[in-house]
Design an enzyme around this catalytic site. Structure first.
Site, mmCIF file in Angstrom:
data_model
loop_
_atom_site.group_PDB
_atom_site.id
_atom_site.type_symbol
_atom_site.label_atom_id
_atom_site.label_comp_id
_atom_site.label_asym_id
_atom_site.label_seq_id
_atom_site.Cartn_x
_atom_site.Cartn_y
_atom_site.Cartn_z
ATOM 1 N NE ARG A 25 -3.688 -0.713 2.419
ATOM 2 C CZ ARG A 25 -3.892 -1.190 3.658
ATOM 3 N NH1 ARG A 25 -3.640 -0.440 4.705
ATOM 4 N NH2 ARG A 25 -4.340 -2.416 3.839
ATOM 5 N NE ARG A 29 -7.279 5.773 3.053
ATOM 6 C CZ ARG A 29 -8.208 5.243 3.843
ATOM 7 N NH1 ARG A 29 -9.275 5.952 4.187
ATOM 8 N NH2 ARG A 29 -8.072 4.004 4.307
ATOM 9 N NE ARG A 38 -10.252 7.836 -1.976
ATOM 10 C CZ ARG A 38 -10.339 6.853 -1.110
ATOM 11 N NH1 ARG A 38 -9.253 6.315 -0.594
ATOM 12 N NH2 ARG A 38 -11.520 6.383 -0.739
ATOM 13 C CG ASP A 75 -9.649 -2.812 -4.027
ATOM 14 O OD1 ASP A 75 -10.411 -3.787 -3.922
ATOM 15 O OD2 ASP A 75 -9.261 -2.150 -3.056
ATOM 16 C CE1 TYR A 151 -13.187 -7.242 2.055
ATOM 17 C CE2 TYR A 151 -11.556 -8.820 1.263
ATOM 18 C CZ TYR A 151 -11.889 -7.735 2.043
ATOM 19 O OH TYR A 151 -10.931 -7.123 2.812
#
Length: 350
Positions: A25, A29, A38, A75, A151
């Site tokens: 990652r 952010r 973003r 992703d 998921y």
């Protein structure tokens, strides 16, 4: 030819001058420039689906830090989205699916998607390779069949995986069907990433460590082994290394190493010296700095880096990384301290 192939050589346990480093990652952010891009994209999914913006954020951490690899910005849930499950991101809740797999008819209707549904990912891979200009290698990736299934069945994240585990015990045939479709899809997905320019690939088995002994081997490991067996291991005359990473999977390193992969990612609960002894010369090791240690001051970060490098010891076969993804609250200056220490101090072990 690559200007810096240290990462690839370490994965193949070839001689290197220092221990290479990249971060799970690493485009995220914690970087203000990422947050700005973003915002420009309008949403996380739109950011993933724009090859120009995905290229931009992939390269952002390389402009700040002398990292030894880039990783595709995407992703893991793009795959079940392409299967028609309807991925969306709820504010403050993370990823969700509009149509989770809850009934037998929906599960039996599941098929490998047309790879054209994932064209935006492959376009991003090609775009990133061009933009990198052979600066460092590009890593492609996917979720593992079991992690994707979690998921797909739960409909989003879960604390206890109640639905997927109930299916595993009550109707293992249905879960095996999902996993088989996922494995075939991931194999084709990663092979297409390789054809488009990925120079190494990683399979993220984020939730495999939630399984009991025996269940892990049956419902996660077996399907990752199928993928490894089906991947292109050579492209354009170059070896394509494969990394497997099961978070919480430290007790199964020998089983993971036997799949035929090139390297194992380790979380922070594993001792590097013990892991190296257990896998011998079968695979390289990647890891395994605790991401939360990056909240400490640079002097403490430096000590922890040196401890991990000493644990691995002399020789090649180690790629420095975090034990999981970097936190959005991390100070970029602390990342700089980590990378600098890895590069400078690891030379003494080569």
């Amino acid at each position: 030819m690559l200007k810096n192939d240290t990462f690839l050589r370490a994965l193949l346990r070839q001689p290197v001058d220092y221990t290479p480093v990249w971060l799970m990652r690493q485009a995220g952010r914690y970087l203000p420039e990422y947050c700005a891009t973003r915002k420009q994209a309008g949403s996380f999914l739109q950011l993933c689906k724009s090859k120009e913006l995905a290229t931009e954020v992939t390269l952002q951490p390389l402009e700040r830090f002398p990292l030894d690899a880039a990783i595709l910005f995407s992703d893991i849930l793009t795959v079940p989205d392409a299967m028609g499950l309807g991925l969306y991101f709820a504010e403050g809740e993370g990823p969700k699916f509009e149509r989770p797999l809850r009934d037998e008819a929906a599960i039996k209707a599941l098929v490998v998607p047309d790879m054209r549904e994932l064209r935006y990912v492959f376009d991003a891979v090609s775009s990133i390779r061009t933009a990198l200009d052979n600066r460092v290698p590009l890593i492609g990736f996917s979720g593992s069949p079991f992690t994707l299934a979690c998921y797909m069945i739960e409909g989003g994240g879960s604390d206890d995986f109640r639905r997927v585990k109930t299916m595993m015990y009550d109707r293992p045939d249905l879960l095996h069907h999902i996993l088989e479709i996922n494995a075939r899809t991931v194999t084709e997905y990663l092979n297409t990433q390789i054809e488009c320019g990925a120079q190494a690939v990683q399979i993220f088995d984020t939730w495999g460590g939630a399984l009991a002994y025996g269940k892990y081997q049956e419902f996660s490991l077996a399907y990752m082994a199928k993928i490894v067996a089906g991947l292109k291991r050579e492209h354009d005359g170059q070896r394509i290394p494969v990394i497997l990473f099961t978070k919480g999977g430290g007790q199964w390193l020998e089983d993971l190493a036997a799949t035929g992969c090139d390297a194992l990612g380790l979380d922070w609960t594993v001792n590097l010296a013990d892991a190296r002894r257990r896998v011998g010369d079968k695979v390289a090791l990647q890891g395994n700095f605790d991401p939360n240690a990056l909240f400490a001051q640079p002097a403490a970060i430096e000590l922890e880096v040196k401890r991990l490098l000493a644990d691995y010891g002399n020789g090649s076969g180690h790629v420095f990384n975090l034990g999981h993804g970097i936190s959005q609250f991390t100070n970029p200056e602390h990342v700089a301290a980590l990378v600098q220490t890895v590069h400078a101090h690891s030379k003494t072990y080569k």
